[in-house]
Design an enzyme around this catalytic site. Structure first.
Site, PDB file in Angstrom:
ATOM      1  N   LYS A   1       5.062   9.449   8.562  1.00  0.00           N
ATOM      2  CA  LYS A   1       4.830   8.933   9.909  1.00  0.00           C
ATOM      3  C   LYS A   1       5.840   9.461  10.928  1.00  0.00           C
ATOM      4  O   LYS A   1       5.675  10.553  11.432  1.00  0.00           O
ATOM      5  CB  LYS A   1       4.799   7.405   9.864  1.00  0.00           C
ATOM      6  CG  LYS A   1       3.711   6.920   8.859  1.00  0.00           C
ATOM      7  CD  LYS A   1       3.109   5.638   9.222  1.00  0.00           C
ATOM      8  CE  LYS A   1       2.209   5.063   8.139  1.00  0.00           C
ATOM      9  NZ  LYS A   1       0.795   5.236   8.369  1.00  0.00           N
TER      10      LYS A   1
ATOM     11  N   ASP B   1       9.473   2.507  -0.590  1.00  0.00           N
ATOM     12  CA  ASP B   1       8.475   3.206   0.208  1.00  0.00           C
ATOM     13  C   ASP B   1       8.736   2.857   1.670  1.00  0.00           C
ATOM     14  O   ASP B   1       8.366   1.788   2.161  1.00  0.00           O
ATOM     15  CB  ASP B   1       7.068   2.768  -0.224  1.00  0.00           C
ATOM     16  CG  ASP B   1       5.982   3.462   0.594  1.00  0.00           C
ATOM     17  OD1 ASP B   1       6.311   4.077   1.633  1.00  0.00           O
ATOM     18  OD2 ASP B   1       4.807   3.373   0.210  1.00  0.00           O
TER      19      ASP B   1
ATOM     20  N   TYR C   1       0.870  -1.179   0.000  1.00  0.00           N
ATOM     21  CA  TYR C   1       0.000   0.000   0.000  1.00  0.00           C
ATOM     22  C   TYR C   1       0.902   1.222   0.000  1.00  0.00           C
ATOM     23  O   TYR C   1       1.799   1.332   0.831  1.00  0.00           O
ATOM     24  CB  TYR C   1      -0.892  -0.013   1.253  1.00  0.00           C
ATOM     25  CG  TYR C   1      -1.774   1.195   1.409  1.00  0.00           C
ATOM     26  CD1 TYR C   1      -2.869   1.401   0.573  1.00  0.00           C
ATOM     27  CD2 TYR C   1      -1.522   2.141   2.404  1.00  0.00           C
ATOM     28  CE1 TYR C   1      -3.695   2.509   0.726  1.00  0.00           C
ATOM     29  CE2 TYR C   1      -2.344   3.257   2.567  1.00  0.00           C
ATOM     30  CZ  TYR C   1      -3.430   3.426   1.728  1.00  0.00           C
ATOM     31  OH  TYR C   1      -4.241   4.521   1.876  1.00  0.00           O
TER      32      TYR C   1
HETATM   33  N1  HOZ Z   1      -0.777   3.588   6.312  1.00  0.00           N
HETATM   34  C1  HOZ Z   1      -1.525   3.182   7.437  1.00  0.00           C
HETATM   35  C2  HOZ Z   1      -1.236   1.789   7.817  1.00  0.00           C
HETATM   36  N2  HOZ Z   1      -1.663   0.811   6.930  1.00  0.00           N
HETATM   37  C3  HOZ Z   1      -2.946   3.424   7.302  1.00  0.00           C
HETATM   38  C4  HOZ Z   1      -3.297   4.775   7.761  1.00  0.00           C
HETATM   39  C5  HOZ Z   1      -4.591   5.186   7.188  1.00  0.00           C
HETATM   40  O1  HOZ Z   1      -4.919   4.775   6.075  1.00  0.00           O
HETATM   41  O2  HOZ Z   1      -5.297   5.906   7.861  1.00  0.00           O
END
Ligand code: HOZ
Length: 462
Positions: A299, A271, A176
């Site tokens: 983050k 990433d 993702y």
């Molecule tokens: N990237 C985050 C962990 N999979 C998800 C955060 C979000 O989509 O709010």
């Protein structure tokens, strides 16, 4: 109220709990869940926010209950609107590496605020942040700040296309990279949890330029390069995927990606939004010794405020506007309060041997989990690196999306609810990663293991 029941049923899906009878009723887990305030807030939220949440990962929809609403957080603890406290292993989905609201970050933010909240003109603190990132990540010679990880990946892919003059992008199933149109193809995280890995609203033509391949499959990558000679702009990869659970590259996989991209004149983008500053000071690349062309970050770099970044080789980064033709911008990018928060967090991490502590806590957790699984004769798969971990409800090895999806969802659901009941918050999806922070203590880990022992013993009886 009637309207809320309909909304809640829509939100939770068929078979979901009813608003009137579940939150205050004894559950199958033998406790009385008191979520009066959370329930009221969810009722209001469902009326004005899609699904009642501002990001789908926060919804407990597939778990057939409403989410709890947080009123405050400190260290490794969350407190909900009903006053219940949880040991937290979500950590704001990654940023809270020092725990919630660490003093060093609060002080930096309090010192920054009186100077102004943002100017849209360069500041000293942006230079300090860029110098810090370039120092921690040797592959990053220049860096541009963004407001989120999504913006960072979107910009990095555009830059790769602009630099190479090519169209195609290789990504991996289950990875993702934020909610960028062209990367919402076989996507993990909330998209996977809620059954929309190929989001509606992404035109076929956009998705056609994205080649989604199984992670860890070198033959598939080689075949894609053979099929589209001279047309692949970049390979973007979470070097340790953390959005379909958490699993690891097979020996040689990341090295292979480095070699084949270089051979074909494509860029390699790591990433490291989740893994950057976490797996090691220089993320996965620092641990495995691979130099990508571009890196995306987010983050931890924001210290809890909204920040992302992308950076890499000088020659590539110099294609970004105003030096080069690849446009990328942001009114709030490099916001001084966010920069101050992120820098404070990074400086603390550096000054306190934090990675040794995170590894010690991670090892303690792993040892305990493996002992519980052995004692219960429940051979589930557990993966960990440093402070990132995942328990898969599957007895087979996990190394890609297909194997990650073999897990038993109902088992996960019961485990999650039991942990929550016992005051331990793990991610509300089997397709997410657990995070430890330096604020967790050995006692927190031991209490978590005791809860896990009870939860898994219950699950085992299914
Ligand atoms: N990237 C985050 C962990 N999979 C998800 C955060 C979000 O989509 O709010």
């Amino acid at each position: 109220m009637q309207m809320f029941v309909i909304l809640l049923q829509n939100t939770l899906g068929a078979g979901g709990m009813g608003a009137q009878n579940s939150l205050e009723s004894p559950t199958e887990y033998g406790y009385t869940a008191r979520m009066v305030e959370s329930e009221k807030l969810f009722e209001r939220a469902c009326c004005v926010i899609p699904g009642g949440v501002n990001s789908p990962v926060r919804a407990f929809r597939r778990l057939e209950r409403a989410p709890f609403f947080v009123s405050r957080a400190k260290g490794c603890h969350l407190t909900d609107e009903d006053g219940k406290q949880y040991i937290d292993y979500v950590g704001t989905w990654g940023p809270a590496i020092l725990g919630h609201a660490p003093e060093c970050v609060l002080e930096a933010v309090q010192a920054a605020i009186p100077q102004g909240l943002g100017y849209g003109i360069p500041t000293r603190v942006e230079v300090e942040m860029a110098e810090t990132v370039c120092r921690w990540f040797p592959s990053v010679e220049k860096v541009r700040m963004t407001n989120s990880g999504t913006e960072a990946t979107m910009s990095a892919v555009r830059l790769a296309r602009g630099y190479t003059g090519r169209k195609y992008v290789i990504k991996f199933e289950g990875c993702y990279h934020g909610h960028v149109d062209s990367l919402l193809v076989s996507a993990g995280s909330g998209a996977l949890t809620h059954g929309e890995p190929d989001s509606a609203g992404v035109p076929e033509e956009f998705a056609a330029l994205t080649i989604a391949l199984p992670y860890n499959d070198t033959a598939a990558v080689a075949a894609a390069f053979a099929r589209y000679p001279g047309q692949i702009a970049c390979v973007i990869v979470e070097p340790y995927p953390g959005n379909a659970g958490f699993y690891l590259p097979r020996p040689g996989f990341l090295e292979f990606l480095r070699e084949i991209t270089a051979r074909h004149g494509a860029l390699l983008i790591f990433d490291e939004v989740m893994t950057g500053f976490r797996i090691s000071p220089a993320g996965v690349q620092g641990k495995v010794g691979i130099t990508p062309d571009l890196t995306t970050l987010g983050k931890i770099i924001g210290g809890g405020l909204p920040v992302g970044a992308f950076g890499g080789r000088r020659e590539v980064m110099d294609c970004v506007s105003p030096l080069g033709p690849v446009y990328q911008a942001g009114t709030l990018s490099g916001n001084p309060v966010a920069m101050a928060a992120g820098l404070a967090q990074l400086r603390y991490l550096e000054a306190h041997d934090s990675y040794t502590r995170l590894e010690m806590l991670g090892a303690r957790l792993e040892e305990g989990v493996r002992r519980i699984l052995r004692d219960l004769a429940l051979p589930l798969t557990f993966k960990r690196s440093g402070s990132m971990f995942c328990l898969f409800f599957s007895t087979e090895d996990v190394y890609d999306l297909r194997t990650a999806m073999r897990g038993d969802f109902e088992m996960f659901r019961r485990y999650f609810l039991s942990m929550l009941e016992q005051g331990v918050y793990v991610a509300p999806s089997p397709y997410e990663t657990g995070f430890l922070s330096t604020a967790h203590t050995e006692a927190d880990v031991d209490a978590t293991l005791a809860a896990m022992q009870r939860a898994l013993a219950k699950v085992r009886q299914m």
